[in-house]
Design a protein around this motif. Structure first.
Motif, PDB file in Angstrom:
ATOM      1  N   ARG A  49       0.817  -1.199   0.025  1.00  9.12           N
ATOM      2  CA  ARG A  49      -0.003   0.142  -0.182  1.00  9.12           C
ATOM      3  C   ARG A  49       0.973   1.163  -0.172  1.00  9.12           C
ATOM      4  O   ARG A  49       0.275   2.183  -0.643  1.00  9.12           O
ATOM      5  N   LEU A  50       2.149   1.132   0.726  1.00  8.11           N
ATOM      6  CA  LEU A  50       3.078   2.409   0.526  1.00  8.11           C
ATOM      7  C   LEU A  50       3.514   2.521  -0.778  1.00  8.11           C
ATOM      8  O   LEU A  50       3.737   3.823  -1.318  1.00  8.11           O
ATOM      9  N   LEU A  51       3.752   1.360  -1.482  1.00  5.79           N
ATOM     10  CA  LEU A  51       4.278   1.658  -2.862  1.00  5.79           C
ATOM     11  C   LEU A  51       3.377   2.509  -4.000  1.00  5.79           C
ATOM     12  O   LEU A  51       4.099   3.022  -4.813  1.00  5.79           O
ATOM     13  N   TYR A  52       2.259   2.223  -3.878  1.00 10.72           N
ATOM     14  CA  TYR A  52       1.346   3.048  -4.778  1.00 10.72           C
ATOM     15  C   TYR A  52       0.476   4.037  -3.990  1.00 10.72           C
ATOM     16  O   TYR A  52      -0.296   4.581  -4.237  1.00 10.72           O
ATOM     17  N   ARG A  53       0.977   4.438  -2.841  1.00  6.35           N
ATOM     18  CA  ARG A  53       0.557   5.680  -2.138  1.00  6.35           C
ATOM     19  C   ARG A  53      -0.790   5.483  -1.666  1.00  6.35           C
ATOM     20  O   ARG A  53      -1.483   6.656  -1.770  1.00  6.35           O
ATOM     21  N   ASP A  54      -1.273   4.518  -1.284  1.00  5.95           N
ATOM     22  CA  ASP A  54      -2.639   4.338  -0.796  1.00  5.95           C
ATOM     23  C   ASP A  54      -2.494   4.565   0.691  1.00  5.95           C
ATOM     24  O   ASP A  54      -3.501   5.069   1.557  1.00  5.95           O
ATOM     25  N   GLU A  55      -1.338   4.585   1.406  1.00  8.27           N
ATOM     26  CA  GLU A  55      -0.833   4.906   2.751  1.00  8.27           C
ATOM     27  C   GLU A  55       0.472   5.849   2.498  1.00  8.27           C
ATOM     28  O   GLU A  55       1.321   5.561   1.537  1.00  8.27           O
ATOM     29  N   VAL A  56       0.722   6.474   3.435  1.00  9.53           N
ATOM     30  CA  VAL A  56       2.053   7.255   3.732  1.00  9.53           C
ATOM     31  C   VAL A  56       2.944   6.756   4.910  1.00  9.53           C
ATOM     32  O   VAL A  56       2.463   6.259   5.920  1.00  9.53           O
ATOM     33  N   PRO A  57       4.103   6.456   4.591  1.00  6.48           N
ATOM     34  CA  PRO A  57       4.868   5.863   5.770  1.00  6.48           C
ATOM     35  C   PRO A  57       4.919   7.104   7.033  1.00  6.48           C
ATOM     36  O   PRO A  57       4.968   8.169   6.671  1.00  6.48           O
ATOM     37  N   THR A  58       5.221   6.574   8.075  1.00  6.14           N
ATOM     38  CA  THR A  58       5.446   7.342   9.374  1.00  6.14           C
ATOM     39  C   THR A  58       6.883   7.987   9.417  1.00  6.14           C
ATOM     40  O   THR A  58       7.357   9.003   9.785  1.00  6.14           O
ATOM     41  N   GLU A  59       7.795   6.893   8.712  1.00  8.39           N
ATOM     42  CA  GLU A  59       9.084   7.450   8.875  1.00  8.39           C
ATOM     43  C   GLU A  59       9.844   6.888   7.423  1.00  8.39           C
ATOM     44  O   GLU A  59       9.462   5.704   6.958  1.00  8.39           O
ATOM     45  N   GLY A  60      10.884   7.284   6.766  1.00 10.78           N
ATOM     46  CA  GLY A  60      11.698   6.722   5.699  1.00 10.78           C
ATOM     47  C   GLY A  60      11.265   7.397   4.368  1.00 10.78           C
ATOM     48  O   GLY A  60      10.307   8.124   4.155  1.00 10.78           O
TER      49      GLY A  60
END
Ligand code: ATP
Ligand code: MG
Length: 223
Positions: A49-60
């Motif tokens: 989900r982070l890879l297609y920006r369905d979510e954003v990471p907390t860090e990194g």
């Protein structure tokens, strides 16, 4: 194609913090077929989900297909999504539309000229082996056929990267094998693939580079 630098994702559920990913760094080259393995709850879906920006990471930091996913403006997200095809465990087809429309919809959104749509949709449905069911509604299809339709929908935009989250999860062994065969075929034609699965046997059977997550940490990276 994919780069993660010290990526963490912490979900907050009321007062409780859940660390879904914990300091994950990895790199996947263009043209690789990589398996993302690990037990249930280890963070596989979160990573995708982070890879297609369905979510954003907390860090990194995350880069995908040339996009700075973490720093990108909202208006750039559709460009990222154009380069990344996604298939889920449950096919997530639009229930009131037939197979043809489920796939054609993607091209309409992308503004593809009308006369190009039918031939491209039919060609893609043929490539995944369900052109005969183009007029069927999702509920009239077997699970394997639904998964093929979902694959067609992901492939119609000719993505550079295909993310598959347990695409064989609901299927029996024979049908799961057919979907995996299709994925290999897609990979052979140049698409980079990242396949998440909690089925360790399946991961081994594929004999591909395997990234193993456990408790949100990257445990192993083996060829
Ligand atoms: N939206 C969310 N809100 C809160 N917690 C979440 C959310 N999504 C995932 N989690 C938690 O993050 C952890 C990782 O979940 P994730 O779905 O990434 O696991 P997974 O490896 O895909 O598991 P599975 O094999 O069962 O699909 C789990 O503990 C899960 O409960
Ligand atoms: Mg999952």
């Amino acid at each position: 194609m994919i780069q993660l630098k010290s990526v963490s994702k912490v979900y907050r559920v009321g007062p409780v913090k859940v660390t879904a990913l914990d300091g994950v760094s990895l790199e996947i080259e263009k043209g690789e077929f990589t398996v993302l393995a690990g037990p249930s709850g280890s963070g596989k879906t979160t990573l995708l989900r982070l890879l297609y920006r369905d979510e954003v990471p907390t860090e990194g930091e995350i880069r995908v297909a040339g996009f700075d996913v973490t720093g990108m403006r909202r208006s750039r997200i559709p460009h990222l999504r154009r380069a990344v095809g996604v298939v889920f465990q449950d096919a997530k087809l639009l229930p009131a539309r037939n197979v043809y429309d489920n796939v054609a919809f993607v091209l309409r959104v992308l503004g593809t000229p009308r006369r190009e749509i039918t031939p491209r949709v039919m060609q893609t449905l043929k490539a995944v082996g369900i052109s005969a069911r183009a007029q069927a509604l999702p509920a009239q299809l077997s699970q394997g056929e639904q998964q093929r339709a979902a694959l067609a929908r992901a492939l119609i935009k000719e993505p550079a990267l295909l993310l598959a989250d347990e695409p064989t999860g609901n299927l029996d062994e024979a049908m799961a094998e057919e979907i995996l065969y299709l994925l290999s075929d897609i990979w052979n034609r140049g698409t980079t693939i990242l396949l998440a699965t909690h089925r360790a046997t399946l991961a081994n059977q594929l004999k591909r580079r395997t990234l193993v997550l456990d408790g949100g940490r990257l445990l192993k990276d083996e060829a």
